[in-house]
Design a protein around this motif. Structure first.
Motif, PDB file in Angstrom:
ATOM      1  N   ALA A  16      27.761 123.765  39.511  1.00 41.60           N
ATOM      2  CA  ALA A  16      28.623 123.001  40.412  1.00 41.60           C
ATOM      3  C   ALA A  16      27.866 121.867  41.081  1.00 41.60           C
ATOM      4  O   ALA A  16      26.625 121.870  41.125  1.00 41.60           O
ATOM      5  N   TYR A  17      28.637 120.934  41.591  1.00 34.98           N
ATOM      6  CA  TYR A  17      28.084 119.989  42.559  1.00 34.98           C
ATOM      7  C   TYR A  17      28.631 120.384  43.928  1.00 34.98           C
ATOM      8  O   TYR A  17      29.837 120.408  44.145  1.00 34.98           O
ATOM      9  N   ASP A  18      27.701 120.723  44.792  1.00 35.05           N
ATOM     10  CA  ASP A  18      28.077 121.187  46.127  1.00 35.05           C
ATOM     11  C   ASP A  18      27.878 120.086  47.163  1.00 35.05           C
ATOM     12  O   ASP A  18      26.915 119.317  47.089  1.00 35.05           O
ATOM     13  N   THR A  19      28.765 120.065  48.136  1.00 34.18           N
ATOM     14  CA  THR A  19      28.512 119.304  49.353  1.00 34.18           C
ATOM     15  C   THR A  19      28.487 120.312  50.485  1.00 34.18           C
ATOM     16  O   THR A  19      29.444 121.065  50.682  1.00 34.18           O
ATOM     17  N   ILE A  20      27.338 120.358  51.159  1.00 31.70           N
ATOM     18  CA  ILE A  20      27.077 121.391  52.145  1.00 31.70           C
ATOM     19  C   ILE A  20      26.915 120.753  53.519  1.00 31.70           C
ATOM     20  O   ILE A  20      26.144 119.809  53.675  1.00 31.70           O
ATOM     21  N   GLU A  21      27.638 121.279  54.497  1.00 32.12           N
ATOM     22  CA  GLU A  21      27.443 120.838  55.878  1.00 32.12           C
ATOM     23  C   GLU A  21      27.087 122.051  56.721  1.00 32.12           C
ATOM     24  O   GLU A  21      27.787 123.061  56.678  1.00 32.12           O
ATOM     25  N   ASN A  22      26.030 121.926  57.477  1.00 31.37           N
ATOM     26  CA  ASN A  22      25.719 122.987  58.444  1.00 31.37           C
ATOM     27  C   ASN A  22      24.898 122.389  59.583  1.00 31.37           C
ATOM     28  O   ASN A  22      24.691 121.169  59.630  1.00 31.37           O
ATOM     29  N   LEU A  23      24.438 123.236  60.483  1.00 29.86           N
ATOM     30  CA  LEU A  23      23.744 122.713  61.668  1.00 29.86           C
ATOM     31  C   LEU A  23      22.466 121.966  61.317  1.00 29.86           C
ATOM     32  O   LEU A  23      21.947 121.205  62.134  1.00 29.86           O
ATOM     33  N   HIS A  24      21.954 122.147  60.099  1.00 30.59           N
ATOM     34  CA  HIS A  24      20.731 121.446  59.706  1.00 30.59           C
ATOM     35  C   HIS A  24      21.013 120.102  59.043  1.00 30.59           C
ATOM     36  O   HIS A  24      20.080 119.387  58.678  1.00 30.59           O
ATOM     37  N   GLY A  25      22.296 119.784  58.822  1.00 31.32           N
ATOM     38  CA  GLY A  25      22.605 118.491  58.236  1.00 31.32           C
ATOM     39  C   GLY A  25      23.634 118.585  57.134  1.00 31.32           C
ATOM     40  O   GLY A  25      24.392 119.556  57.044  1.00 31.32           O
ATOM     41  N   LYS A  26      23.650 117.587  56.321  1.00 33.35           N
ATOM     42  CA  LYS A  26      24.650 117.511  55.249  1.00 33.35           C
ATOM     43  C   LYS A  26      23.944 117.102  53.957  1.00 33.35           C
ATOM     44  O   LYS A  26      23.068 116.231  53.970  1.00 33.35           O
ATOM     45  N   ARG A  27      24.289 117.777  52.881  1.00 30.30           N
ATOM     46  CA  ARG A  27      23.776 117.380  51.568  1.00 30.30           C
ATOM     47  C   ARG A  27      24.976 117.161  50.671  1.00 30.30           C
ATOM     48  O   ARG A  27      25.834 118.029  50.553  1.00 30.30           O
ATOM     49  N   GLU A  28      25.052 115.982  50.054  1.00 30.66           N
ATOM     50  CA  GLU A  28      26.201 115.684  49.206  1.00 30.66           C
ATOM     51  C   GLU A  28      25.839 115.773  47.730  1.00 30.66           C
ATOM     52  O   GLU A  28      24.766 115.312  47.323  1.00 30.66           O
ATOM     53  N   HIS A  29      26.767 116.384  46.973  1.00 29.85           N
ATOM     54  CA  HIS A  29      26.658 116.348  45.521  1.00 29.85           C
ATOM     55  C   HIS A  29      25.316 116.906  45.051  1.00 29.85           C
ATOM     56  O   HIS A  29      24.625 116.302  44.231  1.00 29.85           O
ATOM     57  N   VAL A  30      24.952 118.069  45.587  1.00 28.28           N
ATOM     58  CA  VAL A  30      23.693 118.682  45.150  1.00 28.28           C
ATOM     59  C   VAL A  30      23.990 119.801  44.149  1.00 28.28           C
ATOM     60  O   VAL A  30      25.067 120.394  44.142  1.00 28.28           O
ATOM     61  N   LEU A  31      23.017 120.085  43.321  1.00 22.67           N
ATOM     62  CA  LEU A  31      23.170 121.084  42.277  1.00 22.67           C
ATOM     63  C   LEU A  31      23.422 122.465  42.882  1.00 22.67           C
ATOM     64  O   LEU A  31      22.701 122.908  43.771  1.00 22.67           O
ATOM     65  N   GLY A  32      24.477 123.118  42.425  1.00 26.64           N
ATOM     66  CA  GLY A  32      24.802 124.457  42.903  1.00 26.64           C
ATOM     67  C   GLY A  32      25.552 125.227  41.835  1.00 26.64           C
ATOM     68  O   GLY A  32      25.476 124.898  40.652  1.00 26.64           O
ATOM     69  N   GLY A  33      26.266 126.264  42.277  1.00 26.69           N
ATOM     70  CA  GLY A  33      27.028 127.083  41.334  1.00 26.69           C
ATOM     71  C   GLY A  33      26.355 128.431  41.121  1.00 26.69           C
ATOM     72  O   GLY A  33      25.137 128.554  41.183  1.00 26.69           O
ATOM     73  N   SER A  34      27.194 129.436  40.840  1.00 30.28           N
ATOM     74  CA  SER A  34      26.662 130.800  40.737  1.00 30.28           C
ATOM     75  C   SER A  34      25.684 130.957  39.586  1.00 30.28           C
ATOM     76  O   SER A  34      24.641 131.607  39.739  1.00 30.28           O
ATOM     77  N   ALA A  35      25.986 130.365  38.438  1.00 34.13           N
ATOM     78  CA  ALA A  35      25.093 130.512  37.289  1.00 34.13           C
ATOM     79  C   ALA A  35      23.766 129.805  37.542  1.00 34.13           C
ATOM     80  O   ALA A  35      22.704 130.271  37.131  1.00 34.13           O
ATOM     81  N   THR A  36      23.851 128.667  38.228  1.00 32.47           N
ATOM     82  CA  THR A  36      22.636 127.913  38.535  1.00 32.47           C
ATOM     83  C   THR A  36      21.687 128.743  39.391  1.00 32.47           C
ATOM     84  O   THR A  36      20.507 128.897  39.063  1.00 32.47           O
ATOM     85  N   TYR A  37      22.201 129.254  40.519  1.00 31.90           N
ATOM     86  CA  TYR A  37      21.341 130.043  41.409  1.00 31.90           C
ATOM     87  C   TYR A  37      20.812 131.285  40.705  1.00 31.90           C
ATOM     88  O   TYR A  37      19.633 131.630  40.815  1.00 31.90           O
TER      89      TYR A  37
END
Lengths: 305, 305
Positions: A16-37
């Motif tokens: 997947a391409y994940d966009t993650i937001e949390n208290l440490h910041g935001k990362r857009e379009h980063v590599l993710g997905g269950s198979a990847t991890y």
């Protein structure tokens, strides 16, 4: 994307391409997905191949990341359209993820296929996917892998219970988190939940408890372990799949050491959450895990001397 | 209420009448309070005396329950008015208590006094109380007990921070829960929270994690343990004080076995929550704890064989 060697472990899931937001910041379009991890985690212990689909936007750099980690990509299909994308925002304790957007994209057209070089895998991990896809993958193996392992999520528990039940009747290990265990069993208490769930098939049950470790139910055995105490938790995305990857990686070469496998899952996940995406997980090797294993054993040993 | 023998452990805290509502039902006007739970727990291991106040409504039956458990009541004052009363309702996971009513009653006039027979106690537990009361008790000892241990709660962290800081500078062990640790430190992460808190004095820190066990920070040592997996959790009231009681009871006769002490705290609390009020805790003996200790060791041992 053909490769030559046989693999020990196969994971079917998402890239997947994940966009993650949390208290440490935001990362857009980063590599993710269950198979990847899962693949980045299990490759620390064994050879792993993945079954997943990406779109035409999947970047050569990300493909290189996977390949450089030694992950076999024979089962990674690239088809017209865009890669599955997830956008989530985390609660400040990083324990809960709220989905802002899910774009299934190519996942809607996914027809999982098992390459020949995966046919002799000893372990198959059916990561969180539509249970029908999980069944398709399993049925595509000429010979059933020694260990068939599944994850699932609330969505399938609620919306595809019959298909999910078929999966549960065919697996050796189920790895889910506490919330999923409660939903699946209708029981809040984890010991009673485990009893209900284990009636749904003949499998070992592992319940993940986020920052609080995990618990194993196997025959009459219960094994509970706390998590590795971390000073910095940056992003909990992928922790569960990393746990499964570390656990099954360890089981692939020490098949009878269930407790050690849970510890390894626990520890690999502890690295994952120290950075966004697969950054930390991609940067470590088996010896980093072993180093932490020794520290962990000292932290959880029962005797003072 | 004078008694003759010297005691090993003294607890200063509350004796209360609790009204508890949760998914398992409602219990009205049942025996509770921090000193009560602590005393019922620590008496499994050592002789314990209690410093607390009750009102004229305190029933002879409840006094008998305490006395029959071998708890020394020389320090239990009975004064005009009604016994401190708390009414709480629990979330369905029993993890959170919402206060419906608190009636301080005689607690408002409490002037803690240390009976002579308590003066040689080796361990003093300052249960959750106004930090000024905690200081008064400590200062009333002619000779400082070997181990001075405190608990506190969000209310004092927020409303009496200066008095609390004085307490923290005089204790050997602080036993608090995760939420309190976060509030006291201003840090969400438990490892970083522990670092901040330990700068406030020179004490060993124990952080309780409800149904997820506990974690010890002592010199450079960290010890994490999961809780005992229970099939039935009926009422979590008093679990924290029972933990402290079991832990300090164990430390009273094995003063260097910190890890064992945390395990014992953990296990004694696991009995407490199996019934409302002190019902289960009053019904068990040391050998029941030891029996569970052997089961627990098997559940958490790291090696498969």
């Amino acid at each position: 994307m053909p490769e030559k060697n046989h693999v020990d472990i196969v994971v079917a899931g998402t890239v997947a391409y994940d966009t993650i937001e949390n208290l440490h910041g935001k990362r857009e379009h980063v590599l993710g997905g269950s198979a990847t991890y899962f693949a980045f985690a299990s490759r620390l212990f064994a050879s792993v191949g993945l079954i997943a689909v990406v779109g035409e936007d999947f970047s050569p750099e990300d493909e290189t990341k996977l390949r450089n980690a030694g992950i076999d990509l024979s089962g990674l299909q690239k088809i017209p359209g865009k890669t599955f994308a997830w956008h989530g925002r985390y609660s400040d304790d990083l324990a809960e993820a709220y989905t802002i957007a899910t774009h299934l994209n190519v996942l809607e057209k996914f027809e999982p296929q098992v390459p020949d070089t995966y046919q002799n895998a000893q372990i198959l991990f059916l990561a969180n996917l539509d249970p029908r896809h999980q069944l398709t993958v399993l049925e595509s193996f000429h010979k059933r892998p020694r260990l068939v392992v599944a994850d699932t999520m609330n969505f399938w528990i609620e919306h595809a219970p019959d298909d999910l039940k078929k999966v549960l009747q065919q697996i050796d290990i189920l790895i889910i988190n506490e919330g999923e265990a409660r939903l699946l069993s209708g029981e809040h208490n984890i010991v009673r939940a485990s009893r209900n769930i284990r009636k749904m098939g003949d499998f070992v049950l592992v319940i993940k408890r986020g920052g609080y470790g995990a618990i194993l139910f196997r025959d009459d055995e219960i094994f509970a372990l706390p998590s590795y105490p971390l000073e910095e938790v940056i992003d909990t995305t992928g922790a569960g799949d990393s746990f499964a990857g570390g656990m099954l990686g360890s089981l692939s070469y020490e098949p009878t050491r269930w407790r050690k496998a849970l510890i390894m899952g626990n520890l690999v996940a502890s690295f994952t959450v120290e950075e966004f995406s697969i950054e930390k997980l991609a940067a470590i090797n088996y010896f980093n895990v072993i180093e932490r294993y020794h520290v962990y054993r000292d932290i959880v040993r029962l005797d003072d001397y």
